[in-house]
Design a protein around this motif. Structure first.
Motif, short mmCIF file in Angstrom:
data_model
loop_
_atom_site.label_atom_id
_atom_site.label_comp_id
_atom_site.label_asym_id
_atom_site.label_seq_id
_atom_site.Cartn_x
_atom_site.Cartn_y
_atom_site.Cartn_z
N HIS A 79 0.86 -1.20 0.00
CA HIS A 79 0.00 0.00 0.00
C HIS A 79 0.89 1.24 0.00
CE1 HIS A 79 -3.25 2.77 1.45
NE2 HIS A 79 -2.21 3.37 2.02
N ASP A 81 0.23 5.73 -0.30
CA ASP A 81 -0.78 6.78 -0.45
C ASP A 81 -0.16 8.16 -0.35
OD1 ASP A 81 -0.88 7.78 2.31
OD2 ASP A 81 -2.00 5.98 2.83
N HIS A 95 -5.54 -4.36 4.69
CA HIS A 95 -5.28 -2.93 4.51
C HIS A 95 -6.60 -2.21 4.77
CE1 HIS A 95 -1.27 -3.03 2.84
NE2 HIS A 95 -1.62 -3.71 1.76
N MET A 97 -8.19 1.79 5.01
CA MET A 97 -7.89 3.20 4.76
C MET A 97 -9.17 4.02 4.84
SD MET A 97 -6.21 4.93 1.36
CE MET A 97 -7.74 4.81 0.43
N HIS A 105 -4.31 6.68 -3.47
CA HIS A 105 -3.58 5.49 -3.02
C HIS A 105 -3.40 4.50 -4.17
CE1 HIS A 105 -6.65 2.06 -2.13
NE2 HIS A 105 -7.19 2.88 -3.01
N TYR A 134 -4.83 5.39 7.91
CA TYR A 134 -4.47 4.09 7.31
C TYR A 134 -3.97 3.15 8.39
CZ TYR A 134 -1.51 0.57 5.14
OH TYR A 134 -0.93 -0.62 4.81
#
Length: 285
Positions: A79, A81, A95, A97, A105, A134
């Motif tokens: 990941h 962002d 993950h 967010m 992202h 996140y």
């Protein structure tokens, strides 16, 4: 008494970047379940080794107004962002967010067999204005309960079940449970009142309230009764996901990666993205 089935849906294939996925939500039959407005099932896909290079955000995209949750059934996923968050998860990891007021992202798979789910959770209007957040959870971070009669396990990806509570924030009592049923085993789940529920089965057949489903199929259940009965008739482990939450009662306007409460807010989201107000990805070496 078992809940009746309101919608039974096999999804629709769509292309997302280089991946073929099955889109279960939204559909013509059902636009949402509680605050969940989106569910993609990434079919098991072999990701080949790639020559080392810099990450340049080739498949980066913005979000506003939602929280995303990606769960890995197999594979590895990175990941990146525009708030400089970087994370990586493997099989069984999450993950999460919160896009809030806007973020860009990208999720980038590593070599191996990628098999994943992605959910979008529609935020209440007040939370759509908040700063993005996140979190990455390893498989060991996710609370896991043993089912009665050696029937399998229940993993609390989001929300809570009894004393088992996910460390991820919730906004409208949303929950996602990953249930792994042992061969020839069953589990009876008593639902929470005043919440909406759905069951997704990614692969091996499972009987859900006496309907046989499998191979990437979604059932949306009515609010008439309390029980969700799961049965694995097979000789290998089977998987099912129960998810839902409180009904989303505010207006919903969706366009592309943005989920807001009015057309004006959607237009503002596109303008803010185009003017760079959601930041930019920083290249990773």
């Amino acid at each position: 008494m078992e809940k009746s089935i309101r919608v039974s849906f096999g999804g629709q294939n769509v292309k997302v970047a280089d991946l073929l996925v099955n889109r279960l939500l939204p559909s013509e039959l059902c636009s949402k379940v509680g605050p969940f407005v989106f569910l993609d099932h990434v079919y098991p896909t072999t990701i080949k080794n790639q020559a080392p290079d810099r990450h340049v955000g080739l498949n980066a995209h913005p979000h506003r107004g939602i929280a995303t949750l990606t769960y890995l059934l197999s594979g590895s996923l990175q990941h990146f962002d525009s708030y400089n968050n970087v994370g990586a998860i493997d099989e069984g990891g999450v993950h999460w967010m919160k896009a809030g007021k806007g973020i860009i992202h990208e999720e980038k798979p590593d070599a191996g067999i990628l098999h994943a789910l992605q959910f979008w959770i529609n935020l209440p209007s007040i939370n759509k204005k908040e700063e993005p957040e996140y979190r990455a959870l390893a498989s060991s971070d996710i609370p896991e309960a043993q089912l009665p009669n050696n029937a399998g396990t229940l993993r609390v990806l989001l929300g809570k079940s009894g004393e088992f509570i996910s460390p991820i924030k919730t906004f409208l009592n949303e929950f996602i449970y990953h249930i792994r049923l042992n061969p020839k085993s069953s589990f009876s789940y008593q639902t929470k009142p005043n919440q909406e529920h759905a069951v997704f089965v990614p692969s091996e057949e499972v009987h859900v309230n006496r309907e046989i489903i499998g191979k990437s199929h979604l059932l949306v259940l009515s609010n008439d009764q309390q029980t969700i009965q799961l049965l694995n008739p097979g000789i290998t482990e089977a998987h099912a996901f129960i998810f839902g939450g409180s009904e989303y009662t505010e207006s919903i306007v969706t366009q592309g990666p943005f989920v807001m409460n009015s057309r004006t807010e959607i237009q503002q989201a596109f303008e803010d993205y185009q003017l760079g107000r959601m930041g930019e990805l920083v290249e990773q070496t």
